[in-house]
Scaffold this motif. Structure first.
Motif, mmCIF file in Angstrom:
data_model
loop_
_atom_site.group_PDB
_atom_site.id
_atom_site.type_symbol
_atom_site.label_atom_id
_atom_site.label_comp_id
_atom_site.label_asym_id
_atom_site.label_seq_id
_atom_site.Cartn_x
_atom_site.Cartn_y
_atom_site.Cartn_z
ATOM 1 N N UNK B 162 34.693 51.787 41.753
ATOM 2 C CA UNK B 162 34.288 50.524 42.400
ATOM 3 C C UNK B 162 34.306 49.353 41.425
ATOM 4 N N UNK B 163 35.460 49.060 40.844
ATOM 5 C CA UNK B 163 35.457 48.048 39.782
ATOM 6 C C UNK B 163 35.319 46.615 40.269
ATOM 7 N N UNK B 164 35.623 46.327 41.532
ATOM 8 C CA UNK B 164 35.685 44.922 41.923
ATOM 9 C C UNK B 164 34.409 44.400 42.528
ATOM 10 N N UNK B 165 33.384 45.254 42.662
ATOM 11 C CA UNK B 165 32.174 44.788 43.326
ATOM 12 C C UNK B 165 31.483 43.696 42.527
ATOM 13 N N UNK B 166 31.821 43.552 41.256
ATOM 14 C CA UNK B 166 31.135 42.552 40.435
ATOM 15 C C UNK B 166 32.055 41.382 40.074
ATOM 16 N N UNK B 167 33.198 41.286 40.747
ATOM 17 C CA UNK B 167 34.157 40.273 40.333
ATOM 18 C C UNK B 167 34.372 39.237 41.425
ATOM 19 N N UNK B 168 34.759 38.026 40.997
ATOM 20 C CA UNK B 168 35.164 37.011 41.965
ATOM 21 C C UNK B 168 36.591 37.336 42.407
ATOM 22 N N UNK B 169 37.046 36.801 43.536
ATOM 23 C CA UNK B 169 38.412 37.085 43.987
ATOM 24 C C UNK B 169 39.464 36.787 42.915
ATOM 25 N N UNK B 170 39.268 35.710 42.158
ATOM 26 C CA UNK B 170 40.233 35.393 41.102
ATOM 27 C C UNK B 170 40.231 36.473 40.026
ATOM 28 N N UNK B 171 39.025 36.935 39.679
ATOM 29 C CA UNK B 171 38.932 37.976 38.649
ATOM 30 C C UNK B 171 39.555 39.271 39.137
ATOM 31 N N UNK B 172 39.401 39.545 40.443
ATOM 32 C CA UNK B 172 40.010 40.739 41.019
ATOM 33 C C UNK B 172 41.522 40.669 40.847
ATOM 34 N N UNK B 173 42.100 39.505 41.139
ATOM 35 C CA UNK B 173 43.546 39.331 41.028
ATOM 36 C C UNK B 173 44.011 39.637 39.605
ATOM 37 N N UNK B 174 43.240 39.128 38.632
ATOM 38 C CA UNK B 174 43.620 39.338 37.237
ATOM 39 C C UNK B 174 43.458 40.808 36.846
#
Lengths: 309, 506
Positions: B162-174
C-alpha cells in the motif's frame, strides 16, 4: 580548608563515592536505551554486594569478588528478563518486586558474613602521577574499579554512538515493532541488555561492600540503586551526562557527611533529600519544555513486546 | 521465461482464522504484479511469508527455481527480496542514514553510506538528506527512506505494501515512474493495493485475493475497475445515495485556528479557517501527518485554543473541553479506534457510555443508568449492523470494520448538529465503508454539519460538498467538489513536495 573541609580529600572522596552509582546507572542506561524499564536496580546492586563479598572472602581474591558481584547481579536480572520478556509481566511491578526480593535474599545469604573484613582492594600504582600535588590525590590514587567505571561510561558512549551494535540497541528501544519487522531479535537483544544492566549494578554493589564500607551489613546499598535510576532520567539517557549526574549526586552525599563532621547547621535531612529534589526538578523542567530533551527518552521504554504478527 | 518467484499452495492459519488458503501465483523478472484484495483478505500475511516474517503452514515457494523458505527477513534480503512497509518500519528518533543502515545486511561506514544515499536518491528523483531526523520528515519523505533502503540492496523483487496511501496524486505519478524504471531494469515488483485505478495504470498482472483465497487472476489493463472491485468484494457494490438537501445556517465556524501540536514530531496548525453549513459535508484531504490528528483534537476539544477560534452555532467554544462541546452538539470520531475512540478492554456498553453520557442523559446525580446505557449500545449495534455476539464484548474483540461501525454509530446516534470524523473508513472492508458513508450522508440530509478528514480522495469526492486540503498544518480555502480535477486536488495537497521524475540512465 573551607570551614574544616579539605577540598582535595573532598574531591577524592567524591570520586570514590560515585563509583557504585556510575556503574549501576550506566548499566541501567543501556537497559533503558533498549526500551526496558528495570526498577530492580537496588535489588541487583545488593545481590552484587552480597555475592561479591562472599566470593571475595571465600577466595581471598578481591578481583574474583567483583566477578562474583557482577554474576550475582546478572543472575537476578535474568529473573526479571524471563518474567518481562517471555512471560510479558508488567515491567514496573516486576522491577519493584525484584528489589524487595534482592533485599531479602541478600540478607539471607549474608547472615554468616556479618562482621568479617573482606580482602583489601589496593590502589593502582601510578608511580610519579600519584605524587603530583592536588591532582595526584584527586585523580591518581584510586583502585582499579574507579578507572573501570569511567572507562565503562566511555565504552558505552562509544558503542551507542558509533557501532552497529549500539545502533541496533537504540533501534530496539525506539520502536520494537519496526525493529522486529526488519528482522532483529528484539527479545534476545533486550535480554542481553538486561543482563548487562544486572552485571553493572552487581559490580556497583560489590564496590560498596568490598571497598566503600568495607564489610557486609543488611541493606548496605541504602538507596544507591534508586539514585542510579534517577540519574539515568536526569541524564536524559546520555552516558556522559550520567557520569556528571553521578558526580553531582556523589558530591552532595560526600559534602553532607563532611558538613556534618564540620558541625554545619544545615539539617542532614535537607542534604540527603537534595538529590531526589533535583531529579524531580529536572524531570519537571524536561517535560514542561517539550524540547529536545523530553524527546530523548526511548520511545518504547517500558512497553512489552509481543511478536503477534 | 522462468519465473522469478513462484508460490505454490501456501496456507497459513492463525487461531480462529485462516489468513491464506492454498494460494498460488508467480512473478517473472521485471514484472509488476498486483496483489489485490480488501483489508483482511490475506495480502499482508502472504507478503510477510515471502519476506520471512511469518512461516507458511503448508505449501512451498520457489525463487529462481530453487526452494525458498526464508526463516527471517535477513535471509529474504540476502536472497534479493526487499520490502517497503505499509506502516513504516522507521525509527523516528534516528536519522535517515541510520535508518537505512538498520535495513541493510552489511552497511558501509556512515560517511560512505550517506554519499550512497545521496547518489541513489538523485538517480531516482527522491531527494533526501541523510543527516535529517526521520521524525521531522513528511510521510512522503519517509517512504523515500524506505524505498532507498531497499534500492541500496539492489533487490530482484521489491514488495510494496500500500505505498500510495500517504502520497499526493503528483507524488504517486512520480513513484510510478520510479517503479516503471526499476521494472525496465529487471526488478520484479509485487504491488499490494486496493486502489484499482492505480493498479490498472501500473501493473502487468494481478492476483485477486478474497478471504485468504485466490479468486481470480487477470490483466488489469483489460478489465474495468468495476469488474475488479466486484471480484475483490464478491458482491455488487452500490455507491452511496445522496439527497440534495437544502443548506442551512453555518453550524461550525473555525477562524484563524493556530495550535501547537501535542504529539511528538507532530504538525502544528497554522491559521486554519473554514465554515460548514447545516446539511453540508466538508471533506479535508491531505497526506498523513500534515495536521489531520491535530485538527481533530482542536475541533473535539482535546486541544484548546482561543475562544473565538472555534464556534458552534455562532457560540465561541475554542476554550471548552470535549464534554462541553458535546453539550453544544459537536461529536467527533478520531482515527485511532483502539485507545482513542474506544477503550480496548472495556465492553461496548461502557464504551457507549463514555461519549454518550452527556447527550443521551445516561447518568443521574453521578450514578450511571445502566439500563439506558445498555439500550443505547444495543440500538447502535442494531442500527449500524455491528457484528458482535453481544453488548458485553470488549471493544478489542471486534474486528476493525465492526468496531469502526460501532464508534461512528455511537457518535451519529447522539443527534449531533456538528460531526467531525477523521478517517471514517480506514482499514474497513468495502461493504462496511459503504454503510458508514451512507450513515454520514443520512445525518447530513437530516441537517447536521459534517467535517470528514480523510486520506482517501475517492471517499471525499464521493461524499463531500466542499473540499479543502491540509498541507503542513495549513488549510487551503474550501472549494466546491463539483468541477475539481485530480490535478487541482493534488496541487492543493502540496503538489510533489520537491520530488522529481527519475532521470536515471537517461
Amino acid at each position: 580548608m573551607f570551614g574544616g573541609i579539605d577540598p582535595t580529600l573532598l574531591l577524592a572522596a567524591l570520586i570514590v563515592a560515585s563509583v557504585p552509582i556510575i556503574l549501576a546507572a550506566i548499566g541501567e542506561l543501556v537497559v533503558e536505551r533498549a526500551g526496558v524499564l528495570n526498577l530492580g536496580v537496588e535489588g541487583m546492586m545488593i545481590m552484587g554486594a552480597v555475592c561479591g563479598f562472599i566470593a571475595a572472602v571465600e577466595t581471598g581474591n578481591p578481583v574474583l569478588g567483583f566477578v562474583g558481584g557482577a554474576a550475582g547481579g546478572a543472575a537476578l536480572s535474568l529473573i526479571f528478563a524471563v518474567l518481562t520478556q517471555f512471560l510479558l509481566a508488567n515491567q514496573v511491578a516486576t522491577g519493584l518486586a525484584l528489589t524487595l526480593f534482592g533485599l531479602g535474599l541478600s540478607s539471607l545469604l549474608g547472615q554468616s558474613y556479618v562482621g568479617i573484613k573482606p580482602p583489601l582492594t589496593g590502589d593502582v600504582p601510578l608511580g610519579p602521577l600519584a605524587d603530583l600535588p592536588f591532582l595526584g590525590k584527586v585523580l591518581f590514587s584510586h583502585d582499579w574499579v574507579v578507572y573501570l567505571s569511567v572507562a565503562s561510561v566511555a565504552a558505552v558512549w562509544w558503542v551507542l554512538r558509533s557501532t552497529r551494535t549500539g545502533l541496533i540497541l537504540r533501534a530496539v528501544g525506539e520502536s520494537h515493532d519496526a525493529a522486529h519487522a526488519l528482522g532483529y531479535k528484539v527479545r534476545r537483544i533486550r535480554v542481553l541488555a538486561i543482563m548487562f544492566g544486572g552485571a553493572m549494578a552487581g559490580l556497583g554493589g560489590a564496590y560498596i561492600s568490598l571497598v566503600r564500607v568495607p564489610q557486609w551489613t543488611d541493606g548496605i546499598t541504602s538507596g544507591a540503586g534508586w539514585i542510579a535510576l534517577a540519574i539515568v532520567v536526569f541524564a536524559s539517557w546520555r552516558p556522559w551526562r550520567a557520569l556528571l549526574g553521578a558526580y553531582l549526586f556523589g558530591g552532595i552525599t560526600v559534602l553532607q557527611l563532611n558538613l556534618q563532621a564540620a558541625g554545619a547547621r544545615i539539617p542532614v535531612e535537607y542534604l540527603s533529600s537534595a538529590p531526589y529534589l533535583i531529579t524531580i526538578l529536572v524531570l519537571v523542567i524536561m517535560s514542561s519544555g517539550k524540547g529536545k530533551a523530553a524527546l530523548n527518552a526511548p520511545a518504547s521504554l517500558g512497553q512489552n513486546f509481543h511478536a503477534s504478527r | 521465461m522462468t519465473d522469478l518467484l513462484r508460490v505454490e499452495g501456501v496456507t497459513k492459519a492463525y487461531p480462529g482464522v485462516v489468513a491464506n488458503s492454498d494460494v498460488s501465483f508467480a512473478i517473472s523478472p521485471g514484472e509488476i504484479h498486483a496483489l489485490l484484495g480488501e483489508n483482511g483478505a490475506g495480502k499482508s500475511t502472504l507478503v510477510k511469508m515471502i519476506y520471512g516474517l511469518v512461516r507458511p503452514d503448508t505449501g512451498r515457494m520457489l525463487l529462481n527455481g530453487a526452494p525458498y523458505h526464508p526463516a527471517e527477513p535477513r535471509a529474504a534480503r540476502a536472497a534479493g527480496v526487499a520490502m517497503v512497509f505499509q506502516h513504516f518500519s522507521l525509527f523516528e528518533a534516528l536519522n535517515v542514514a541510520e535508518n537505512v543502515a538498520l535495513g541493510m545486511e552489511n552497511p558501509p561506514p556512515m560517511k560512505e553510506l550517506a554519499s550512497q544515499i545521496r547518489k541513489v536518491s538523485e538517480e531516482y528523483g527522491l531527494p533526501l538528506d541523510p543527516a535529517r531526523m526521520v521524525g521531522d520528515l513528511s510521510a512522503g519523505e519517509r517512504q523515500r527512506v524506505e524505498i532507498i533502503r531497499c534500492l541500496l540492496q539492489d533487490p530482484k523483487l521489491l514488495i510494496m505494501d500500500e505505498p500510495t496511501s500517504v502520497l499526493t496524486p503528483q507524488e504517486v505519478e512520480i513513484l510510478f515512474k520510479t517503479l516503471r524504471q526499476l521494472s525496465s531494469e529487471g526488478t520484479a515488483i509485487l504491488y499490494i493495493s486496493h486502489k484499482l485505478e492505480e493498479i490498472r495504470a501500473l501493473c502487468d498482472e494481478a492476483t485477486i485475493l478474497r478471504r485468504g483465497r485466490v479468486v481470480a487472476t487477470c490483466t488489469p489493463r483489460e478489465r474495468t475497475a468495476r469488474e475488479m472491485a466486484e471480484l475483490m468484494v464478491g458482491a455488487v457494490l452500490t455507491p452511496p445515495a445522496r439527497v440534495g438537501a437544502a443548506k442551512g445556517a453555518i453550524a461550525l465556524e473555525v477562524r484563524g485556528l493556530s495550535v501547537p501540536s501535542p504529539i511528538p514530531f507532530g504538525t502544528s496548525l497554522k491559521d486554519v479557517s473554514f465554515a460548514v453549513r447545516r446539511g453540508e459535508v466538508l471533506g479535508i484531504a491531505g497526506v498523513a501527518g500534515n495536521g489531520q490528528d491535530e485538527l481533530l483534537l482542536a475541533l473535539s476539544g482535546e486541544v484548546r485554543a482561543a475562544q473565538d477560534a472555534v464556534q458552534i452555532d455562532g457560540k465561541g467554544c475554542g476554550d471548552l473541553g470535549p464534554n462541553e462541546r458535546r453539550r453544544l452538539g459537536l461529536v467527533s470520531a478520531p482515527e485511532e479506534r483502539l485507545g482513542h475512540a474506544a477503550a480496548p478492554d472495556m465492553s461496548l456498553v461502557e464504551n457507549a457510555l463514555l461519549s454518550g453520557a452527556i447527550r443521551k442523559g445516561l447518568t443521574r446525580n453521578g450514578f450511571i443508568d445502566w439500563g439506558a446505557t445498555e439500550a443505547f449500545a444495543a440500538t447502535i449495534i442494531k442500527e449500524f449492523d455491528v457484528r458482535t455476539p453481544g453488548t458485553h464484548v470488549a471493544a478489542r474483540a471486534l474486528s476493525g470494520g465492526n468496531l469502526q461501525k460501532f464508534v461512528v454509530g455511537r457518535e451519529l446516534s447522539q443527534t449531533p448538529s456538528v460531526i467531525v470524523i477523521n478517517q471514517p473508513t480506514w482499514g474497513v472492508d468495502a461493504a462496511a465503508a459503504a454503510a458508514i458513508r451512507q450513515a454520514i450522508l443520512d445525518r447530513t440530509a437530516g441537517g447536521a454539519a459534517v467535517v470528514v478528514i480523510s486520506q482517501d480522495l475517492d471517499e471525499l469526492l464521493e461524499i463531500a460538498d466542499n473540499f479543502a486540503a491540509l498541507n503542513e498544518g495549513r488549510l487551503t480555502p474550501p472549494r466546491p467538489v463539483a468541477g475539481l480535477t485530480i490535478d487541482e486536488i493534488g496541487l492543493m495537497m502540496g503538489g510533489a513536495h520537491g520530488m522529481e521524475v527519475a532521470h536515471h540512465g537517461s
